[in-house]
Design an enzyme around this catalytic site. Sequence first.
Site, PDB file in Angstrom:
ATOM      1  CG  HIS A 194      27.331  22.295  49.508  1.00  0.00           C
ATOM      2  ND1 HIS A 194      27.051  21.988  50.828  1.00  0.00           N
ATOM      3  CD2 HIS A 194      27.178  21.144  48.817  1.00  0.00           C
ATOM      4  CE1 HIS A 194      26.732  20.718  50.911  1.00  0.00           C
ATOM      5  NE2 HIS A 194      26.811  20.178  49.716  1.00  0.00           N
ATOM      6  N   GLY A 195      29.743  26.287  48.777  1.00  0.00           N
ATOM      7  CA  GLY A 195      30.137  27.378  47.901  1.00  0.00           C
ATOM      8  C   GLY A 195      30.147  28.716  48.607  1.00  0.00           C
TER       9      GLY A 195
END
Length: 480
Positions: A326-327
Amino acid sequence: MLFNSIDFALFLPIVFLIYWGVVHKSIKAQNIFIILASYTFYGWWDWRFLFLIVTSTLVDYFVGLGLQRYEAKKKRKALLYLSIITNIGILVFFKYFNFFVDTFVDVFSLFGKEISVTSLQIILPVGISFYTFQTLSYSIDVYNRKIAPTRDFFAFTAFVCFFSQLVAGPIERAKHLLPQFQQKRHFEFSSGVDGLKQILWGLFKKMVIADTCGRYVAILFANPSDFTSSSLVIGAVLFSFQIYADFSGYSDIAIGVARLFGFHLKQNFATPYFSTSITEFWRRWHISLSTWFRDYVYIPLGGNKTSKSRFVCTILIVFSVSGLWHGASWTFIIWGLLHAFLYLVTFFITGKNKKPISNRYLYRLSHIFKMFFTFSLVSFAWIFFRAESVSGAFVYIGNIFSTSIMSFPNFTSMGSLLTLVLLLFFLLTIEWKGRDEKYAIKQLFQKRSRVLRWSFYSLLILFIGLFANMDEVPFIYFQF
């Protein structure tokens, strides 16, 4: 190009009319046109990153053909590694290079050694996490002989870059979507109507629910010390609805747009906030990603068919990688590990035999409590997901557990907040009624009069007109 933009409102009908009115007689012509339209759609942000999609497409197409041609284990493995290194290499460089560099520097600083490493000014290409996973799964499935590789280059290219789900999913498997590009498509009026309904519901969730929640969330997370504990609790809940309405809204629009062109994408959300446990939540949330990690990480590591200690390690790995997907931030990793912990606790508790509740009223009460409890746990974990930093997340949580816990929320406009609460209640009511459908309004009022159905659709359009942000707010998952 954003789904909730004027540009897309003009782009979609033009592409639709050419697709069905000009190139509809040839599958090859349709696929080539989809490729051109998709490259235009993606290049609207930055045409320079088209070369990444082209690279992934070419590598995995020829890897697939090579895997069919060669039987020698070493050659097949070499081809698979080429696909993995290319796709993961692209993803790691553009998304994680600076994160790994900064982490490397921080680790050395803990031991009192300061080193200087220059970070690169790298722009994150939109949708890179989605299309690299989609093409990579194709090569893995061909290697495992689950599917046969295609020789139709245009069909494969269209499968990789289809604009409907290119930048934020659902992450489709070749086994499901690729054959649809290789067969004749005919326009079906009922399918088109169904697609438009799902698009409308997705736009309502994004432009009314998500963007309205986002206005409060941005203020609360930027300055948590300025608000009472009760206000911050509301902020965490509002972010839960923001990210759900934003991402599931995107998925609804993507699936609906695909229906307009004769394609069927898989469901990506199944009312996850009605889950009664964390394990159930992950069966309902971002289904295409959850099943991707299940099939390509969890099961290859042994799944639950191994020892208890190895199973725990597997879950920790899966959720850590999911968080990192996700990041490039420790906030996402902590968010993943929190869910891993909750998943393991739930798994081992529910794994024990329990006497079912026979009284139906107590059962319903228990069901409601489990939904509320699960939602509370998920909302707490979302704080790390939303926070700009780990320290920022702990500041937010610390202010929640303060002496102002019993105080009244200190928002400047309580009337607007009450309106938002009513909109959330409207959302939950509709989703509860349609919880067994592919999307909430699929069968809503179908057995009632046409006037009632169209009145409801008009109400959604009215809500969009009244509450939509005049600025084109990007979807949250574009940053992933």
